[in-house]
Design a protein around this motif. Structure first.
Motif, mmCIF file in Angstrom:
data_model
loop_
_atom_site.group_PDB
_atom_site.id
_atom_site.type_symbol
_atom_site.label_atom_id
_atom_site.label_comp_id
_atom_site.label_asym_id
_atom_site.label_seq_id
_atom_site.Cartn_x
_atom_site.Cartn_y
_atom_site.Cartn_z
ATOM 1 N N LEU A 126 0.880 -1.063 0.318
ATOM 2 C CA LEU A 126 0.204 -0.445 0.069
ATOM 3 C C LEU A 126 1.004 1.110 -0.206
ATOM 4 C CD1 LEU A 126 -3.013 -1.092 2.602
ATOM 5 C CD2 LEU A 126 -2.979 -1.523 -0.382
ATOM 6 N N LEU A 127 1.808 0.834 0.462
ATOM 7 C CA LEU A 127 2.903 2.679 0.414
ATOM 8 C C LEU A 127 3.422 2.013 -0.754
ATOM 9 C CD1 LEU A 127 4.154 1.824 4.050
ATOM 10 C CD2 LEU A 127 2.605 3.363 3.223
ATOM 11 N N ALA A 128 3.291 1.642 -2.026
ATOM 12 C CA ALA A 128 4.131 1.596 -3.098
ATOM 13 C C ALA A 128 5.826 0.920 -3.401
ATOM 14 C CB ALA A 128 3.738 2.237 -3.969
ATOM 15 N N ARG A 129 5.491 0.319 -1.895
ATOM 16 C CA ARG A 129 6.824 -0.564 -1.754
ATOM 17 C C ARG A 129 7.245 -1.633 -1.976
ATOM 18 N NH1 ARG A 129 9.025 0.995 3.914
ATOM 19 N NH2 ARG A 129 9.922 0.283 3.829
ATOM 20 N N HIS A 130 6.974 -2.089 -3.714
ATOM 21 C CA HIS A 130 6.497 -3.538 -4.385
ATOM 22 C C HIS A 130 7.766 -4.287 -3.770
ATOM 23 C CE1 HIS A 130 3.967 -0.877 -6.610
ATOM 24 N NE2 HIS A 130 2.801 -1.021 -5.854
ATOM 25 N N LYS A 131 8.441 -4.156 -3.841
ATOM 26 C CA LYS A 131 10.504 -4.842 -3.644
ATOM 27 C C LYS A 131 10.608 -5.464 -2.053
ATOM 28 C CE LYS A 131 14.413 -4.986 -6.256
ATOM 29 N NZ LYS A 131 16.018 -4.584 -6.598
ATOM 30 N N ALA A 132 10.135 -4.167 -2.382
ATOM 31 C CA ALA A 132 10.244 -5.368 -0.323
ATOM 32 C C ALA A 132 9.150 -5.653 0.034
ATOM 33 C CB ALA A 132 10.176 -3.524 0.747
ATOM 34 N N ALA A 133 8.187 -5.939 -0.729
ATOM 35 C CA ALA A 133 6.784 -6.323 -0.315
ATOM 36 C C ALA A 133 7.434 -8.083 -0.872
ATOM 37 C CB ALA A 133 5.383 -5.114 -0.658
ATOM 38 N N VAL A 134 7.931 -7.792 -2.316
ATOM 39 C CA VAL A 134 7.801 -8.991 -2.524
ATOM 40 C C VAL A 134 8.920 -9.773 -2.073
ATOM 41 C CG1 VAL A 134 9.228 -10.226 -4.849
ATOM 42 C CG2 VAL A 134 6.839 -8.012 -4.866
ATOM 43 N N GLU A 135 9.937 -9.565 -1.109
ATOM 44 C CA GLU A 135 11.001 -10.065 -0.111
ATOM 45 C C GLU A 135 9.939 -10.573 0.592
ATOM 46 O OE1 GLU A 135 13.324 -7.494 0.253
ATOM 47 O OE2 GLU A 135 14.301 -7.591 -1.818
ATOM 48 N N LEU A 136 8.850 -9.681 1.576
ATOM 49 C CA LEU A 136 8.758 -10.834 2.866
ATOM 50 C C LEU A 136 7.461 -11.710 2.094
ATOM 51 C CD1 LEU A 136 7.859 -7.027 4.337
ATOM 52 C CD2 LEU A 136 8.731 -9.616 5.203
#
Length: 583
Positions: free
Chosen positions: A137-147
């Protein structure tokens, strides 16, 4: 106690328990039932005491109750008390507080609380998924994929993780990984949203055929979903398979007769085939549900335009423009209608506004050139035609209109050059689609070719005059005409030259943008009819704009009744349509 005493005590008990002897009962006396011995019941076990809940968790049920009721203020007060008692160690209270903050739009604070939950319980996949969701939701898609990758290690074959990974990759523009993740999610568990996102990725890649296959699978999984059926019908419309499109749209309206998107798509198809009255009847139903829809009023206006009721068309298009002032298609249609009504200054106004919004649209520059020609500004009209021919390399109407304009201004050599370019484009168009091209364009081309003395070699006229002599095909004394205007066989000087009719306005397909989509299938396109334009304006997925939050202007557009009172008064059906009765 002495054993003898037991014997003594037990002896009379045996005699008391012995039943009466038959000889002791006097004859004729009634039988006496044996006495009932009351055996005392076993004492009931004492109820077990309810297990003592840990102090950290004893308020969880109350927190959950208020959260599902959306009573967030009470929920936060209970959470505050629970965290004060537990010293901030209650995982569920922290988790629910993070959810409440997300509902309130405080995403960053929610992320910090979910990270606290992860510290309290690092082996929970749900906590990791919520942290990744907040990052998304914060548009931090790369970090979201890692999690999400870390959460996948804790939870095998989780549909939610695979789906969200695909969505994140889509926003990262890694379409291959996105398709792989969404396909994996569908293998774990079939969901409609996964089909929708996978089809959307294929559309973003421009692969309409693959998107159709995905939506066909979605319809097989959920055959009664009107949204899926409508989207599939729209895709079939985009590739020219109108029969299949109408079948899917009809099924969608069967399950939901008031489905606005399906109604507008079906009405658009009817407009394309000239059934304007039937299309207006469909739009009446949609107007009850969405009376302030810009695409709806745009389609209504073009239906009236098709019926040659131009005042009603302008009224409806003005209302659509009031509701969506930055929609270039509505401005395009307004310019077209004003051109038809010979109101060239108004047409120039709307076409200029549309060009500012869509500067690479060749049709807009061509219509602008037509308006400038009638406004007696040939220099700017020529620039507009040159820009249109530069932007559009395939449409033969661009070169034909430019050639007509050059002939009317006396530049015969340039007109001949653009006429040959028209022939080349027309040959390619007929090769790819034999049904392309309308009669008006052919008549105008034959008329110009005769004037330019190239009428005997017209590539688009091959086979048109089978069974006739060459003199019957193109007689110098009787050239082909358009709208009853005759031209001399030769042009000696600009003074002796007769003006060719107004340049034709080419058909504009509703789904073609800067580059038209490829069409497939055996169903041919319907023949176009001269002054046509786009008749639909709707997306596969509704989009919300920030412009919706702006305040309304102080004065609204003129009402339909005011517009109709000055011109057309016999159109009772149109008045009823603009103000539909409440359902």
């Amino acid at each position: 106690m002495d054993p003898k005493d037991d014997e003594i005590v037990s002896a009379p008990i045996e005699e008391k328990n012995t039943g009466p002897v038959e000889n002791d009962v006097p004859s004729g006396a009634p039988e006496v039932p044996p006495p009932v011995v009351n055996i005392p019941a076993a004492p009931k076990p004492k109820p077990k005491k309810a297990p003592e809940l840990p102090i950290f968790e004893r308020r969880n049920w109350l927190i959950h109750l208020h959260y599902v009721r959306k009573e967030f203020d009470i929920c936060k007060s209970i959470i505050k008390e629970g965290l004060a008692e537990s010293g901030g160690m209650c995982e569920y209270a922290v988790y629910t507080q993070a959810l409440v903050l997300r509902q309130e739009g405080r995403i960053q604070e929610s992320l910090e609380l979910f990270q606290t939950c992860t510290l309290l319980n690092p082996q929970s996949a749900d906590n990791l998924k919520q942290v990744a969701r907040s990052l998304f939701l914060l548009a931090r898609h790369k970090a979201a994929v890692e999690l999400y990758n870390e959460a996948a290690k804790l939870s095998d074959r989780d549909w939610e993780i695979a789906h969200n990974q695909g969505v994140c990759y889509m926003y990262l523009r890694d379409y291959k990984m996105a398709k792989d993740c969404l396909s994996q999610a569908l293998s774990f568990k079939r969901h409609e949203i996964s089909y929708v996102m996978l089809g959307k990725i294929h559309l973003m890649e421009g692969n309409i055929e693959a998107a159709i296959e995905i939506y066909k699978q979605a319809v097989e999984y959920s055959p009664e979903n009107p949204d899926m059926l409508t989207t599939l019908g729209l895709l079939y419309m985009q590739v020219g398979q109108y029969q299949k499109a109408f079948e899917n749209l009809g099924n969608a309206m069967t399950y939901d007769p008031s489905h606005v998107k399906a109604i507008m798509a079906a009405g658009s198809m009817m407009q394309t085939h000239g059934d304007f009255d039937v299309a207006l009847n469909k739009y009446r139903i949609a107007a009850v549900a969405t009376p302030e829809s810009p695409p709806l009023w745009n389609n209504i206006g073009m239906a009236f335009f098709g019926k040659k009721k131009y005042v009603a068309a302008i009224s409806c298009l003005k209302r659509a423009n009031y509701l969506a002032p930055f929609d270039w298609k509505i401005l395009y249609n307004l310019g077209l209608v004003h051109l038809t009504m010979q109101q060239y200054a108004s047409a120039f106004h709307f076409l200029s506004a549309a060009i500012n919004l869509r500067p690479k649209m060749a049709q807009l520059f061509m219509l602008l050139g037509v308006a400038l020609t009638h406004l007696e500004d040939p220099d700017n009209a020529r620039k507009a035609y040159e820009q249109a021919v530069t932007l559009e390399q395939k449409d033969p109407a661009m070169s034909l209109n430019f050639a007509i304009f050059l002939h009317n201004t006396g530049d015969k050599s340039a007109a001949l050059k653009n006429y040959k370019e028209f022939e080349s484009r027309y040959r390619i168009m007929k090769t790819t689609n034999p049904n392309a091209g309308d009669q008006e364009m052919q008549d105008a081309a034959q008329k110009l070719g005769t004037v330019l003395q190239v009428g005997e070699s017209l590539v688009w006229n091959e086979g048109a005059g089978k069974g006739t002599t060459p003199s019957e095909k193109a007689e110098p004394d009787r050239p082909a005409t358009t709208s009853g205007v005759s031209l001399p066989p030769t042009v000696k000087s600009p003074m002796d030259r007769e003006q060719i009719a107004t340049p034709i306005i080419p058909p504009y397909y509703p789904y073609e943008d800067e580059k038209g989509p490829s069409r497939m299938g055996e169903t041919p396109l319907p023949p176009t009819r001269g002054l046509t334009t786009m008749k639909t304006e709707f997306e596969f997925k509704s989009q919300h704009s920030d412009l919706e939050n702006l305040p309304n202007p102080p004065d609204g557009p003129p009402s339909y009744d005011d517009a109709m009172s000055g011109g057309i008064k016999e159109e009772e059906n149109e008045e009823d349509f603009v103000h539909p009765p409440p359902s």
